[in-house]
Design a protein around this motif. Sequence first.
Motif, PDB file in Angstrom:
ATOM      1  N   GLY A 261       0.800  -1.225   0.000  1.00 29.91           N
ATOM      2  CA  GLY A 261       0.000   0.000   0.000  1.00 29.91           C
ATOM      3  C   GLY A 261       0.826   1.264   0.000  1.00 29.91           C
ATOM      4  N   LEU A 262       2.123   1.152   0.274  1.00 31.68           N
ATOM      5  CA  LEU A 262       2.988   2.327   0.223  1.00 31.68           C
ATOM      6  C   LEU A 262       3.347   2.638  -1.225  1.00 31.68           C
ATOM      7  CD1 LEU A 262       5.454   1.386   3.139  1.00 31.68           C
ATOM      8  CD2 LEU A 262       3.559   3.018   3.237  1.00 31.68           C
ATOM      9  N   ASP A 263       3.599   3.894  -1.523  1.00 37.93           N
ATOM     10  CA  ASP A 263       3.981   4.231  -2.891  1.00 37.93           C
ATOM     11  C   ASP A 263       5.371   3.676  -3.190  1.00 37.93           C
ATOM     12  OD1 ASP A 263       6.126   6.525  -2.575  1.00 37.93           O
ATOM     13  OD2 ASP A 263       4.519   6.998  -1.172  1.00 37.93           O
ATOM     14  N   THR A 264       5.664   3.537  -4.461  1.00 42.56           N
ATOM     15  CA  THR A 264       6.902   2.882  -4.901  1.00 42.56           C
ATOM     16  C   THR A 264       8.135   3.554  -4.324  1.00 42.56           C
ATOM     17  OG1 THR A 264       5.819   2.262  -6.973  1.00 42.56           O
ATOM     18  CG2 THR A 264       8.224   2.169  -6.928  1.00 42.56           C
ATOM     19  N   ARG A 265       8.136   4.879  -4.291  1.00 39.12           N
ATOM     20  CA  ARG A 265       9.310   5.609  -3.779  1.00 39.12           C
ATOM     21  C   ARG A 265       9.540   5.316  -2.297  1.00 39.12           C
ATOM     22  NH1 ARG A 265      10.313  10.315  -1.212  1.00 39.12           N
ATOM     23  NH2 ARG A 265      12.262  11.416  -1.708  1.00 39.12           N
ATOM     24  N   THR A 266       8.458   5.295  -1.512  1.00 44.09           N
ATOM     25  CA  THR A 266       8.597   5.039  -0.079  1.00 44.09           C
ATOM     26  C   THR A 266       9.075   3.611   0.181  1.00 44.09           C
ATOM     27  OG1 THR A 266       6.843   6.632   0.413  1.00 44.09           O
ATOM     28  CG2 THR A 266       7.381   5.030   2.133  1.00 44.09           C
ATOM     29  N   ARG A 267       8.505   2.654  -0.565  1.00 41.88           N
ATOM     30  CA  ARG A 267       8.952   1.274  -0.398  1.00 41.88           C
ATOM     31  C   ARG A 267      10.439   1.135  -0.712  1.00 41.88           C
ATOM     32  NH1 ARG A 267       4.409  -0.265  -3.302  1.00 41.88           N
ATOM     33  NH2 ARG A 267       5.687  -1.103  -5.000  1.00 41.88           N
ATOM     34  N   ALA A 268      10.855   1.757  -1.808  1.00 36.00           N
ATOM     35  CA  ALA A 268      12.266   1.682  -2.210  1.00 36.00           C
ATOM     36  C   ALA A 268      13.167   2.326  -1.154  1.00 36.00           C
ATOM     37  CB  ALA A 268      12.462   2.349  -3.563  1.00 36.00           C
ATOM     38  N   LEU A 269      12.719   3.450  -0.601  1.00 37.91           N
ATOM     39  CA  LEU A 269      13.499   4.143   0.429  1.00 37.91           C
ATOM     40  C   LEU A 269      13.632   3.284   1.681  1.00 37.91           C
ATOM     41  CD1 LEU A 269      14.897   6.653   1.601  1.00 37.91           C
ATOM     42  CD2 LEU A 269      12.622   7.487   2.280  1.00 37.91           C
ATOM     43  N   HIS A 270      12.519   2.677   2.121  1.00 37.13           N
ATOM     44  CA  HIS A 270      12.557   1.856   3.331  1.00 37.13           C
ATOM     45  C   HIS A 270      13.413   0.612   3.129  1.00 37.13           C
ATOM     46  CE1 HIS A 270       8.675   3.659   5.276  1.00 37.13           C
ATOM     47  NE2 HIS A 270       9.581   4.570   4.963  1.00 37.13           N
ATOM     48  N   GLN A 271      13.309   0.013   1.953  1.00 37.96           N
ATOM     49  CA  GLN A 271      14.148  -1.155   1.677  1.00 37.96           C
ATOM     50  C   GLN A 271      15.620  -0.763   1.649  1.00 37.96           C
ATOM     51  OE1 GLN A 271      13.087  -4.442  -1.132  1.00 37.96           O
ATOM     52  NE2 GLN A 271      14.638  -3.479  -2.402  1.00 37.96           N
ATOM     53  N   SER A 272      15.911   0.381   1.035  1.00 38.58           N
ATOM     54  CA  SER A 272      17.291   0.858   0.959  1.00 38.58           C
ATOM     55  C   SER A 272      17.857   1.132   2.350  1.00 38.58           C
ATOM     56  CB  SER A 272      17.359   2.125   0.105  1.00 38.58           C
ATOM     57  OG  SER A 272      18.663   2.657   0.087  1.00 38.58           O
ATOM     58  N   ARG A 273      17.067   1.758   3.228  1.00 39.54           N
ATOM     59  CA  ARG A 273      17.545   2.044   4.579  1.00 39.54           C
ATOM     60  C   ARG A 273      17.795   0.752   5.358  1.00 39.54           C
ATOM     61  NH1 ARG A 273      14.343   6.290   8.016  1.00 39.54           N
ATOM     62  NH2 ARG A 273      16.139   5.741   9.354  1.00 39.54           N
ATOM     63  N   PHE A 274      16.926  -0.230   5.174  1.00 39.21           N
ATOM     64  CA  PHE A 274      17.114  -1.511   5.852  1.00 39.21           C
ATOM     65  C   PHE A 274      18.424  -2.170   5.405  1.00 39.21           C
ATOM     66  CE2 PHE A 274      16.431  -6.191   5.680  1.00 39.21           C
ATOM     67  CZ  PHE A 274      16.421  -6.431   7.053  1.00 39.21           C
ATOM     68  N   LEU A 275      18.707  -2.110   4.109  1.00 37.96           N
ATOM     69  CA  LEU A 275      19.915  -2.748   3.586  1.00 37.96           C
ATOM     70  C   LEU A 275      21.173  -1.978   3.975  1.00 37.96           C
ATOM     71  CD1 LEU A 275      18.700  -3.684  -0.011  1.00 37.96           C
ATOM     72  CD2 LEU A 275      19.099  -5.251   1.885  1.00 37.96           C
ATOM     73  N   ARG A 276      21.076  -0.655   4.105  1.00 37.65           N
ATOM     74  CA  ARG A 276      22.273   0.161   4.266  1.00 37.65           C
ATOM     75  C   ARG A 276      22.569   0.581   5.702  1.00 37.65           C
ATOM     76  NH1 ARG A 276      20.723   0.357  -0.747  1.00 37.65           N
ATOM     77  NH2 ARG A 276      22.108   1.018  -2.436  1.00 37.65           N
ATOM     78  N   GLU A 277      21.550   0.640   6.560  1.00 32.86           N
ATOM     79  CA  GLU A 277      21.767   1.135   7.920  1.00 32.86           C
ATOM     80  C   GLU A 277      21.900  -0.019   8.903  1.00 32.86           C
ATOM     81  OE1 GLU A 277      18.935   4.098   9.081  1.00 32.86           O
ATOM     82  OE2 GLU A 277      18.940   5.059   7.116  1.00 32.86           O
ATOM     83  N   GLU A 278      22.776   0.148   9.877  1.00 34.81           N
ATOM     84  CA  GLU A 278      22.988  -0.867  10.903  1.00 34.81           C
ATOM     85  C   GLU A 278      21.802  -0.895  11.864  1.00 34.81           C
ATOM     86  OE1 GLU A 278      25.614  -2.813  11.027  1.00 34.81           O
ATOM     87  OE2 GLU A 278      27.230  -1.820   9.925  1.00 34.81           O
ATOM     88  N   GLY A 279      21.390  -2.091  12.282  1.00 38.79           N
ATOM     89  CA  GLY A 279      20.403  -2.229  13.344  1.00 38.79           C
ATOM     90  C   GLY A 279      18.996  -1.813  12.987  1.00 38.79           C
ATOM     91  N   MET A 280      18.648  -1.752  11.700  1.00 36.74           N
ATOM     92  CA  MET A 280      17.314  -1.335  11.294  1.00 36.74           C
ATOM     93  C   MET A 280      16.357  -2.531  11.301  1.00 36.74           C
ATOM     94  SD  MET A 280      15.317   1.104  10.410  1.00 36.74           S
ATOM     95  CE  MET A 280      16.481   2.449  10.069  1.00 36.74           C
ATOM     96  N   VAL A 281      15.127  -2.295  11.766  1.00 36.16           N
ATOM     97  CA  VAL A 281      14.078  -3.314  11.757  1.00 36.16           C
ATOM     98  C   VAL A 281      13.027  -2.911  10.732  1.00 36.16           C
ATOM     99  CG1 VAL A 281      12.253  -4.428  13.121  1.00 36.16           C
ATOM    100  CG2 VAL A 281      14.457  -3.895  14.185  1.00 36.16           C
ATOM    101  N   VAL A 282      12.636  -3.850   9.883  1.00 37.90           N
ATOM    102  CA  VAL A 282      11.567  -3.581   8.922  1.00 37.90           C
ATOM    103  C   VAL A 282      10.351  -4.398   9.340  1.00 37.90           C
ATOM    104  CG1 VAL A 282      11.370  -5.137   6.925  1.00 37.90           C
ATOM    105  CG2 VAL A 282      11.792  -2.810   6.539  1.00 37.90           C
ATOM    106  N   VAL A 283       9.176  -3.763   9.381  1.00 36.37           N
ATOM    107  CA  VAL A 283       7.923  -4.436   9.742  1.00 36.37           C
ATOM    108  C   VAL A 283       7.096  -4.520   8.474  1.00 36.37           C
ATOM    109  CG1 VAL A 283       5.957  -4.482  11.291  1.00 36.37           C
ATOM    110  CG2 VAL A 283       8.078  -3.389  12.027  1.00 36.37           C
TER     111      VAL A 283
END
Length: 628
Positions: A261-283
Amino acid sequence: MDTPLDALRRVFGYDSFRPGQQEIIEHVVAGGDALVLMPTGGGKSLCYQIPALVRPGTGVVVSPLIALMQDQVDALTALGVNAGFLNSTQDFGERQRVEAAFLAGELDLLYLAPERLRVEATLRLLEKGDIALFAIDEAHCVSQWGHDFRPDYLGLSELRERWPEVPRIALTATATPDTHAEISTRLGLDRARHFVASFDRPNIQYRITPKSEPKKQLLDFLRTEHAGDAGIVYCLSRSSAEKTAEFLSEHGIPALPYHAGLDTRTRALHQSRFLREEGMVVVATIAFGMGIDKPDVRFVAHLDLPKSVEGYYQETGRAGRDGQSATAWMAYGLQDVVQHRRLALEGDEIHRRRQSLHLDAMLALCESVTCRRAILLDYFGERAEGSCGNCDTCLAPPETWDGTVAAQKVLSTVVRLDRERRQKFGVGQVVDILLGKKTAKVEQFSHDSLSVFGIGTELTAAEWHSAVRQLLARGLLAVEPQYGALVLTDASAEVLRGQEKVPLRRDLKPRTSRSSSTAKSARPAAELPPEAAPVFERLRAWRGATAKELGVPAYVIFHDATLREIATHRPTSLSALSAISGVGDSKLAKYGDQLLEVLGTEGGDQLLEVLGTENGDQLLDVLDTEER
């Protein structure tokens, strides 16, 4: 031309193959077709990447993971591999550059989404180039029996007809014997060589706990066992994913939602932060995770019951890809069973049958009193020897009790409501009747006059809910699809007549939260020798800064396992550094001097420890800054 072992050492920096890899690779290099079933983290990608490097031409990889193709190509580029992709996210100029590189024979690997192969222009492009092999990743997507069917995969059988001389390798981490057979048939791989590795992931601890307050239970789990760790939390609905991410963030845990339900840009941003930032949790909902190569995911948590064992196995398999310890944790309750039983009754007969079989297998895993890993492996056709010692039922064996009388009381209440009142009710009303509670609803329908009213005071409400959940799981009760009311099944009669015993599992109480002061520190450093821990942290800081500068995930630079080995052995030359597992020629050339410089900064700290602060400062004053 490199041999497979030469390519492994030169490009990837490893001295030996993992179990099963070499045989697959040599078979494909020789031109053979292969169907590979290997668990997540087992090293499937090398099984096509190395043959693509060794054989003449470009390896064409068919993958459904459009959102991750850039990261996959970045990871290969960091290793010195020439890789590219073609998908709908690129503009015309980018596609032209990749196509030109392919036609010029400059690419080692080319990634394509399956729908690209249904476009005639793509097929004509491939016919003009030199193809080393076709790799079909996530091959279970071709199976309508499986959990993640993608219609575009059905067209991949045409690859054999158009390129009969090009070897094909199909790979998946999730396939029951039925799914395995369907993949083989649909992709025309019946005559291919089939390689089936063990599905066991011994580094993952499987745990399923009774659901009470799931978000608080999750918070307790993260604070006490995985403070500072990266992980994935799966929820069934978008709303639940949003609310859980918000709840974790409010309690100091960096968390981001991810769902369709999130727009493509937001999904891509959240996935990118999960892959690049230490200790990130994705729900996330199940829209997230396929093909995620992040090696340091330390936990996967489920707040809702997965729809199938295949889905559960694939999702939990995203933890611990680096081989280090990880946890697969799930909170599971009565409403999960009710909801999934209702969903399993939707659709046509074939769909209902398939969903019911998936659900029965999932419930059997959840309600087991024996080793969960053994049940999981058995589902995939693999026999386990004894108990694993690394799941909750092995570490704390649950008690069972004779629930025959309790089951008869529940079933009798459902019978009385149906036959005497022509009524059907859900779990809550049945439990209130058994406990003799004169609620407004009980009095409204005069249920306090039923003969079963108050006959169940020997159990608590929670224990009755547990009993009903287990009866539903075993098919001794069913759920009416429209309103979720309880109804009898054909199997209920034998229990009511006393012809079948009903052993029930006694749920362990959820653990209470410990104070945050007892939360452990980041796992990787804790597993190191004490003297190596600060070195490891400096290396991680350098890696984080380098990854940020290059705009790639940290693991693309080096995995934690490689940094741990560097911190432990502390090589003092490029030659010694090249002997570290995971340091190939390209990464040695790019990062070798920087790593030695990071390692060299510890000399002054060690000297201070040896001589004491006062004498150490005097001696360091004599030394030139560069000599320190």
